[in-house]
Design an enzyme around this catalytic site. Structure first.
Site, PDB file in Angstrom:
ATOM      1  N   HIS A  16       0.795  -1.090   0.123  1.00 60.40           N
ATOM      2  CA  HIS A  16       0.665   0.043   0.265  1.00 60.40           C
ATOM      3  C   HIS A  16       0.886   1.186   0.311  1.00 60.40           C
ATOM      4  O   HIS A  16       0.572   1.953  -0.564  1.00 60.40           O
ATOM      5  CB  HIS A  16      -0.916   0.365   1.244  1.00 60.40           C
ATOM      6  CG  HIS A  16      -2.154  -1.277   1.572  1.00 60.40           C
ATOM      7  ND1 HIS A  16      -3.017  -1.256   1.849  1.00 60.40           N
ATOM      8  CD2 HIS A  16      -2.014  -2.725   0.598  1.00 60.40           C
ATOM      9  CE1 HIS A  16      -3.441  -2.353   1.588  1.00 60.40           C
ATOM     10  NE2 HIS A  16      -2.628  -3.242   1.616  1.00 60.40           N
ATOM     11  N   HIS A 357       3.313 -13.899  -7.291  1.00 61.58           N
ATOM     12  CA  HIS A 357       2.394 -14.110  -6.554  1.00 61.58           C
ATOM     13  C   HIS A 357       1.342 -13.447  -7.309  1.00 61.58           C
ATOM     14  O   HIS A 357       0.231 -13.266  -6.937  1.00 61.58           O
ATOM     15  CB  HIS A 357       2.369 -13.743  -5.287  1.00 61.58           C
ATOM     16  CG  HIS A 357       2.757 -12.441  -4.753  1.00 61.58           C
ATOM     17  ND1 HIS A 357       3.550 -11.740  -5.313  1.00 61.58           N
ATOM     18  CD2 HIS A 357       1.624 -11.532  -4.134  1.00 61.58           C
ATOM     19  CE1 HIS A 357       3.398 -10.496  -4.775  1.00 61.58           C
ATOM     20  NE2 HIS A 357       2.562 -10.653  -3.546  1.00 61.58           N
ATOM     21  N   TRP A 360      -0.159  -6.481  -6.655  1.00 63.21           N
ATOM     22  CA  TRP A 360      -0.724  -5.587  -8.042  1.00 63.21           C
ATOM     23  C   TRP A 360       0.327  -4.917  -8.569  1.00 63.21           C
ATOM     24  O   TRP A 360       0.531  -4.689  -9.435  1.00 63.21           O
ATOM     25  CB  TRP A 360      -2.485  -4.720  -7.485  1.00 63.21           C
ATOM     26  CG  TRP A 360      -2.322  -4.219  -9.128  1.00 63.21           C
ATOM     27  CD1 TRP A 360      -2.275  -2.755  -8.964  1.00 63.21           C
ATOM     28  CD2 TRP A 360      -1.927  -4.399 -10.722  1.00 63.21           C
ATOM     29  NE1 TRP A 360      -2.708  -2.477 -10.151  1.00 63.21           N
ATOM     30  CE2 TRP A 360      -2.361  -2.871 -10.993  1.00 63.21           C
ATOM     31  CE3 TRP A 360      -2.606  -5.683 -11.104  1.00 63.21           C
ATOM     32  CZ2 TRP A 360      -2.652  -2.875 -12.407  1.00 63.21           C
ATOM     33  CZ3 TRP A 360      -2.913  -5.617 -12.509  1.00 63.21           C
ATOM     34  CH2 TRP A 360      -2.537  -4.302 -12.981  1.00 63.21           C
ATOM     35  N   ASN A 361       1.323  -4.855  -6.964  1.00 58.30           N
ATOM     36  CA  ASN A 361       2.146  -3.410  -7.447  1.00 58.30           C
ATOM     37  C   ASN A 361       3.588  -4.589  -8.340  1.00 58.30           C
ATOM     38  O   ASN A 361       3.892  -4.198  -9.195  1.00 58.30           O
ATOM     39  CB  ASN A 361       2.884  -3.178  -5.693  1.00 58.30           C
ATOM     40  CG  ASN A 361       2.072  -2.540  -5.409  1.00 58.30           C
ATOM     41  OD1 ASN A 361       2.360  -0.719  -6.165  1.00 58.30           O
ATOM     42  ND2 ASN A 361       1.453  -2.899  -4.385  1.00 58.30           N
ATOM     43  N   ASP A 381      -6.903  -9.432  -4.600  1.00 62.27           N
ATOM     44  CA  ASP A 381      -6.953  -9.813  -5.973  1.00 62.27           C
ATOM     45  C   ASP A 381      -5.899 -10.258  -6.669  1.00 62.27           C
ATOM     46  O   ASP A 381      -5.331  -9.919  -8.341  1.00 62.27           O
ATOM     47  CB  ASP A 381      -6.382  -8.209  -5.997  1.00 62.27           C
ATOM     48  CG  ASP A 381      -5.000  -8.122  -5.761  1.00 62.27           C
ATOM     49  OD1 ASP A 381      -4.507  -8.503  -5.044  1.00 62.27           O
ATOM     50  OD2 ASP A 381      -4.643  -6.355  -6.663  1.00 62.27           O
ATOM     51  N   GLN A 382      -5.011 -11.304  -6.346  1.00 60.49           N
ATOM     52  CA  GLN A 382      -3.746 -11.881  -7.529  1.00 60.49           C
ATOM     53  C   GLN A 382      -4.558 -12.978  -8.001  1.00 60.49           C
ATOM     54  O   GLN A 382      -3.713 -13.139 -10.135  1.00 60.49           O
ATOM     55  CB  GLN A 382      -2.660 -12.141  -6.138  1.00 60.49           C
ATOM     56  CG  GLN A 382      -2.171 -11.583  -5.200  1.00 60.49           C
ATOM     57  CD  GLN A 382      -1.498 -12.015  -4.255  1.00 60.49           C
ATOM     58  OE1 GLN A 382      -1.380 -13.787  -4.156  1.00 60.49           O
ATOM     59  NE2 GLN A 382      -0.957 -11.632  -3.156  1.00 60.49           N
TER      60      GLN A 382
HETATM   61  N1  UDP Z   1       9.318  -5.712  -2.423  1.00 58.60           N
HETATM   62  C1  UDP Z   1      11.024  -5.516  -2.834  1.00 58.60           C
HETATM   63  N2  UDP Z   1      11.346  -6.540  -2.821  1.00 58.60           N
HETATM   64  C2  UDP Z   1      10.825  -7.729  -2.474  1.00 58.60           C
HETATM   65  C3  UDP Z   1       9.929  -7.883  -2.297  1.00 58.60           C
HETATM   66  C4  UDP Z   1       9.180  -6.777  -2.857  1.00 58.60           C
HETATM   67  O1  UDP Z   1      10.864  -4.288  -3.429  1.00 58.60           O
HETATM   68  O2  UDP Z   1      11.998  -8.628  -1.582  1.00 58.60           O
HETATM   69  C5  UDP Z   1       8.240  -4.770  -2.877  1.00 58.60           C
HETATM   70  C6  UDP Z   1       7.331  -4.870  -4.074  1.00 58.60           C
HETATM   71  O3  UDP Z   1       8.589  -4.660  -5.935  1.00 58.60           O
HETATM   72  C7  UDP Z   1       6.240  -4.652  -4.325  1.00 58.60           C
HETATM   73  C8  UDP Z   1       5.889  -4.407  -3.098  1.00 58.60           C
HETATM   74  O4  UDP Z   1       7.317  -4.380  -2.507  1.00 58.60           O
HETATM   75  O5  UDP Z   1       6.410  -3.495  -4.784  1.00 58.60           O
HETATM   76  C9  UDP Z   1       5.112  -5.793  -2.864  1.00 58.60           C
HETATM   77  O6  UDP Z   1       3.246  -5.311  -3.233  1.00 58.60           O
HETATM   78  P1  UDP Z   1       3.073  -6.207  -3.999  1.00 58.60           P
HETATM   79  O7  UDP Z   1       1.357  -5.478  -4.242  1.00 58.60           O
HETATM   80  O8  UDP Z   1       3.115  -7.054  -5.330  1.00 58.60           O
HETATM   81  O9  UDP Z   1       2.352  -7.394  -3.042  1.00 58.60           O
HETATM   82  P2  UDP Z   1       2.226  -7.700  -1.042  1.00 58.60           P
HETATM   83  O10 UDP Z   1       3.542  -7.816  -1.192  1.00 58.60           O
HETATM   84  O11 UDP Z   1       0.810  -6.312  -0.909  1.00 58.60           O
HETATM   85  O12 UDP Z   1       1.617  -8.801  -1.479  1.00 58.60           O
END
Ligand code: UDP
Length: 481
Positions: A16, A357, A360-361, A381-382
């Site tokens: 977020h 996984h 969305w990011n 949402d994945q």
């Molecule tokens: N991220 C990162 N390094 C890692 C793991 C995650 O920089 O080793 C960042 C990734 O680039 C993204 C965010 O953490 O911007 C994860 O957001 P995402 O929506 O993909 O997944 P969530 O962690 O919310 O399930």
């Protein structure tokens, strides 16, 4: 012209915070001031925060200063963040008015719908920053507007499918996990309901969406009652429009976990498009059995891999080696690290595919990097994102689970081969390259997201002076003293 002052309130989760910080940086580039607010626990993790003239960070205690932990009560946490966050928002708004820099506009992300009501009380306009695809907002909207009974009654039927405006045909496998009878967090849906109801209180509520026109044109227009405005992808500038080459990370990351030089040096030695990058985000935890299968599949695929693997938070005292038995063997073929600057890694020329996984990011980062994806959605949402990747944008495929709900090593190996070799893989790589170009076009000067962002800021400039509600609070406070 007085400077605009945006207050951005972000839920304290990495997925977020990252897009919210990126949005803050974009607003600062329009000449606005931004106050970025999140909880103390998240603020402490932000060891690498960007310093920019015009961007101020503030934190508040949500009552969970050591962070929300597995086993904590989510409902209690949501009540606490609302209670403490409301007070913080009022205090910050009042202080800003006192300092002659009143808050002109409030932006919040999706687990904080109460911010909209509070902003209304303060007579400060506000917007939701939606940090999942527009397609997913459509699914929630239509679920709470006519389709709920149909979904609830039929979702367990193996032949269930559903057609919604602006979306491909969806089966139960493609829906957000909160609709499934197996959903372990039954009250989560009520948070989305609260959000939709909040948005419906406004006429044609504007929703800022971390997406772009070319990617989700139809979905962005599929809800008549909302005005969805695509302003993404919210990715550090250095990897997108290049307007700010120093903008290479989200600034809210956990880079203290591993040294950047170590893995970037390793990637530098690898041929172009040869490395499999594996990461399942910041919240998903795989079972030990699943981790073992992935380790087997990676070893079998005989390609270099970079795998982000952390012990579960409750096992934090463990070394990586305890997470998988054959760590030594894995380290001969690839690299296993607890954290990396993902967007930087994905954009490295050596990366050939992304096993993801589908947060969305991560999905947007994969699209921006132009890398084909092997998807293994976990929750939220994945699954919908995986559906879009495979069937709509056609830049990847989805791993199939066996009867025990495990992805076997062989399945991973087979899928990596498909996306990295000729035939279908070549098509996916071609599509990925196209989306990469379109993402850049969207944020370049005059691109659709750039225009939308500027139009939004211009609109905010035209709004009436928003200080009345805050002044009312100040007046009543001075009347009491
Ligand atoms: N991220 C990162 N390094 C890692 C793991 C995650 O920089 O080793 C960042 C990734 O680039 C993204 C965010 O953490 O911007 C994860 O957001 P995402 O929506 O993909 O997944 P969530 O962690 O919310 O399930």
């Amino acid at each position: 012209m007085p400077q605009l002052h945006f207050l951005i309130l972000s839920f304290p989760a990495q997925g977020h915070i990252n897009p919210a910080i990126q949005f803050a940086k974009r607003l600062v580039r329009t000449g606005s001031h931004v106050t970025f607010v999140t909880s103390v626990s998240a603020h402490r993790r932000m060891t690498n925060t960007v310093t920019l003239d015009g961007l101020t960070y503030t934190s508040f205690s949500d009552g969970y200063d050591d962070g929300f932990k597995p086993g904590d009560n989510l409902l209690h946490y949501m009540a606490e963040i609302k209670r403490h966050g409301s007070q913080a928002l009022m205090d910050i708004s009042v202080a800003a008015t006192n300092e002659h820099r009143p808050v002109t506009f409030i932006v919040y992300n999706f687990l904080l719908p109460w911010v909209a009501d509070l902003a209304r009380d303060l007579q400060v306009p506000s917007s939701l920053l939606w940090i999942q695809p527009a397609s997913v907002l459509n699914i929630y909207y239509y679920y709470f507007n006519g389709y709920g009974d149909f979904v609830d009654k039929n979702i367990s039927n193996p032949s269930f499918s559903m057609e919604l405006p602006g979306l491909p045909l969806l089966t139960s496998k493609d829906l957000p996990s909160f609709f499934l009878p197996t959903n372990p967090q039954p009250h989560t849906l009520s948070l989305f309901k609260e959000l939709i109801v909040t948005l419906e209180k406004e006429t044609k509520a504007r929703v800022l969406v971390n997406s772009f026109e070319a990617l989700e044109g139809e979905a962005l227009r599929a809800i008549d009652k909302f005005n969805m405005v695509a302003i993404g992808p919210l990715i550090p500038s250095a990897f997108l429009d290049g307007k700010d080459p120093s903008d290479t990370s989200f600034g809210g990351d956990m880079s203290f976990f591993s040294s950047r030089d170590y893995y970037m040096e390793w990637l530098n030695q690898k041929p172009d498009a040869s490395v499999v990058y594996v990461s399942f985000g910041t919240t998903s935890r795989l079972s030990k059995k699943q981790v073992r299968e992935i380790a087997g599949g990676l070893l079998e695929s005989r390609r270099p891999f970079l795998w982000v693997l952390r012990p579960a938070p409750e096992e934090n005292d463990k070394e990586e080696g305890d997470v998988v038995e054959n760590m030594e063997e894995l380290k001969q073929e690839g690299m296993v690290i607890p954290w990396c600057s993902q967007v930087e890694v994905l954009c490295h020329r050596s990366i050939g595919c992304f096993v993801t996984h589908c947060g969305w990011n991560s999905t947007l980062e994969g699209l921006v990097a132009g890398v084909p994806m092997v998807t293994f959605p976990q929750w939220s949402d994945q699954a919908t994102n995986a559906k879009l990747i495979r069937d709509v944008w056609q830049t990847g495929l989805r791993l199939e689970v066996n009867e025990a709900q495990l992805v076997e090593g062989d399945e991973l190996k087979r899928s990596i081969e498909i996306v990295m070799e000729g035939g279908r893989g070549e098509q996916m790589r071609g599509n990925a390259k196209r989306w990469k170009d379109l993402a850049r076009e969207a944020v370049m000067d005059g691109g659709s997201s750039d225009k939308n962002l500027n139009a939004f800021v211009d609109d905010v400039r035209l709004l009436d002076s928003p200080v009345c509600g805050v002044e009312r609070i100040l007046d009543s406070a001075s009347a009491k003293t």
